[in-house]
Motif scaffolding. Structure first.
Motif, short mmCIF file in Angstrom:
data_model
loop_
_atom_site.label_atom_id
_atom_site.label_comp_id
_atom_site.label_asym_id
_atom_site.label_seq_id
_atom_site.Cartn_x
_atom_site.Cartn_y
_atom_site.Cartn_z
N TYR A 336 43.54 39.12 31.47
CA TYR A 336 42.14 38.88 31.15
C TYR A 336 41.56 37.75 32.01
N LYS A 337 42.37 36.72 32.24
CA LYS A 337 41.90 35.59 33.05
C LYS A 337 41.58 36.01 34.48
N THR A 338 42.30 37.00 34.97
CA THR A 338 42.08 37.43 36.35
C THR A 338 41.00 38.50 36.48
N LEU A 339 40.42 38.96 35.37
CA LEU A 339 39.37 39.97 35.45
C LEU A 339 38.20 39.48 36.29
N GLY A 340 37.86 38.19 36.13
CA GLY A 340 36.72 37.63 36.85
C GLY A 340 36.92 37.57 38.34
N VAL A 341 38.17 37.69 38.81
CA VAL A 341 38.46 37.62 40.23
C VAL A 341 38.00 38.88 40.96
N VAL A 342 37.97 39.99 40.26
CA VAL A 342 37.68 41.28 40.89
C VAL A 342 36.33 41.27 41.62
N PRO A 343 35.21 40.87 40.97
CA PRO A 343 33.94 40.88 41.71
C PRO A 343 33.92 39.88 42.86
N LEU A 344 34.67 38.77 42.73
CA LEU A 344 34.74 37.80 43.83
C LEU A 344 35.39 38.41 45.06
N ILE A 345 36.53 39.04 44.83
CA ILE A 345 37.25 39.65 45.95
C ILE A 345 36.43 40.76 46.58
N LYS A 346 35.79 41.56 45.73
CA LYS A 346 34.95 42.65 46.24
C LYS A 346 33.81 42.09 47.08
N ILE A 397 43.59 32.94 45.00
CA ILE A 397 42.61 32.94 43.91
C ILE A 397 43.09 33.80 42.74
N LYS A 398 43.84 34.87 43.03
CA LYS A 398 44.42 35.66 41.94
C LYS A 398 45.39 34.82 41.12
N GLU A 399 46.19 34.02 41.81
CA GLU A 399 47.18 33.17 41.12
C GLU A 399 46.50 32.07 40.32
N ALA A 409 38.17 26.97 39.65
CA ALA A 409 38.67 27.44 40.95
C ALA A 409 37.82 28.61 41.46
N MET A 410 37.42 29.50 40.56
CA MET A 410 36.60 30.64 40.97
C MET A 410 35.21 30.19 41.41
N ASP A 411 34.66 29.18 40.70
CA ASP A 411 33.37 28.62 41.12
C ASP A 411 33.47 28.06 42.54
N LEU A 412 34.54 27.33 42.80
CA LEU A 412 34.75 26.73 44.11
C LEU A 412 34.93 27.82 45.18
#
Length: 461
Positions: A336-346, A397-399, A409-412
């Motif tokens: 769940y914590k890594t769900l937010g990474v998907v739009p960033l990577i995309k 960023i996934k880690e 970290a995602m904001d940064l």
């Protein structure tokens, strides 16, 4: 987003309440559709069995869940909320997921460790998928629940002892008579529960079984497997006096036997007692039957303590399953914590692709003498450079996203790669953009315009 479950079960509601809150199988698709159309509801699954009715929902806000569920239940079941609110329970987020895992593994069943609930949870999930009422969250959570339950039954001995509601019904018969020698048992219904009952009776040496069903062919099919006698529902009334024990489990909407029919049969039994065990929800046997002399009527709630002596080993095995559940919850947490990474990577990949294409177009305009082969080689090599440059940041960023300060970290990450525009968000809204899947954002927009729609989500009693 939040995961919510609301329901009632054999612990919170007696059978006379539970039977008023059952979904007929034919009604479930429509119930799922209405549930998903409710304001704030993103995904939903309904788990409905004889011992529980539970509504699982992914919601974008949970403050009004109690209001929505009470209105839905009033409308769907045509009952005032005062008659059922006290029987409801609601769990949110990790507690809701933990509850689902326990239900699927049989730890929340009347007979701990029973396996039938696994199939019921799986079928509920598959139906919801067919009706397109599940998405990212429930596709993950329910698959985890089914996999966990399978592991629980394969890696522990929790399911080795033959205990279930149907087993409990047979055990009650044994306690009444001591043995089944010379006794006649009438089984009303030819579904899964009746089949399990017939298996247990056969294993306990029953000599004469009458199998009753509205469809005679189905009665004959089940009776043939256990050397039983098939019987239609109409003929069963005339043969009722032959039975010493009657065990009923049908899907009928009303009573299959009433007080007068049983009283007439007892007049032919000449004071011999008749034990009737109703394991159906809604009940098959009119409660007024208990007033007939020499008739002893039991319902599903009377079976709860019958197999207590067989459950100690299951409780010990349940402790092992609790460790499985803890591990699965941890897996869900990290996922769940890594769900937010998907739009960033995309967003990063799309931005890199645009830059690459613009650079290639500029290069080929400046070097028109390049041939098709040279252009292809250059495009491939430069694309490889771009991908290799992005590889480490994406892995990192996934880690980091699953760690304690993952949001920061995602904001940064967004700021370092200037992804605000690609994400379509102002800088101060970046966090909400990367932590909220697109489907939720879209539903929230439509919910705002839908305003007054009320159906069901989950509840606060």
């Amino acid at each position: 987003m939040h995961i919510v479950v609301v329901g009632l079960n054999y612990r919170t509601a007696p059978v006379e309440v539970r039977e008023r809150f059952t979904f007929a199988e034919r009604e479930l698709p429509e119930a799922l559709r209405q549930l998903q159309q409710t304001t704030s509801i993103m995904e939903c699954v309904i788990v409905a069995t004889c011992n529980r009715t539970e509504l699982y929902a992914v919601v974008d806000r949970n403050q009004l869940c109690g209001h929505y569920i009470r209105n839905f239940m009033e409308q769907w079941f045509n009952l005032p909320r005062e008659q059922f609110t006290s029987h409801l329970y609601m769990y949110e987020d990790e507690r809701a997921i933990d509850h689902l895992f326990r239900v699927a593994a049989g730890l929340d069943s009347m007979v701990i460790g029973e396996t039938q609930i696994l199939g019921q949870v799986r079928n509920a999930f598959l139906l919801a998928q067919q009706q397109r009422t599940t998405g990212t969250m429930f596709n993950m959570v329910f698959k985890q629940a089914v996999t966990l339950a399978k592991r629980a039954h394969s890696e522990t001995s929790i399911g080795e002892a033959a205990v279930s509601v149907s087993y409990a019904a047979v055990e009650l018969g044994k306690r009444i008579f001591g043995h089944f020698a010379g006794k006649t048992v009438m089984i009303v219904g030819a579904g899964k529960m009746s089949e399990l009952t017939a298996k247990h009776l056969n294993a306990n040496g029953i000599e004469r079984v009458i199998v009753v069903n509205r469809t005679y062919e189905r009665a004959a099919e089940l009776a043939g497997r256990f050397n039983g006698i098939p019987c239609s529902m109409e003929d069963a009334v005339h043969r009722l006096h032959e039975a010493d024990i009657l065990i009923s489990s049908t899907g009928s909407d009303g009573y299959v036997l009433n007080r007068k029919q049983v009283a007439d049969a007892m007049a032919r039994r000449k004071s011999r007692p008749l034990y009737m065990i109703d394991i159906a929800v809604p009940r098959d046997l009119d409660p007024a039957i208990s007033n007939v002399e020499n008739v002893f009527l039991y319902d599903i709630d009377d079976l709860e303590g019958i197999v207590e002596s067989n459950l100690e080993q299951r409780r010990a095995e349940a402790a092992k399953i609790e460790t499985f559940i803890a591990a699965e919850l941890d897996i869900f947490r990290q996922w769940y914590k890594t769900l937010g990474v998907v739009p960033l990577i995309k967003a990063l990949q799309e931005k890199a692709a645009v830059i690459h294409e613009e650079t290639m177009a500029s290069l080929f305009n400046k070097l028109p003498e390049l041939g098709e082969h040279e252009e292809k080689v250059i495009r491939k090599l430069t694309k490889s450079i771009v991908n290799r440059m992005m590889q480490e940041p994406i892995i990192r960023i996934k880690e980091i996203a699953g760690e304690k300060n993952g949001d920061d970290a995602m904001d940064l990450f967004v700021k370092l790669f200037a992804l605000e525009e690609a994400l379509g968000q102002d800088e101060d809204k970046t966090r909400s953009a990367v932590s909220e899947p697109d489907a939720v954002a879209e539903k929230r927009k439509s919910s705002a315009s839908a305003g007054a729609k009320i159906a069901v989500a989950a509840v606060t009693p």
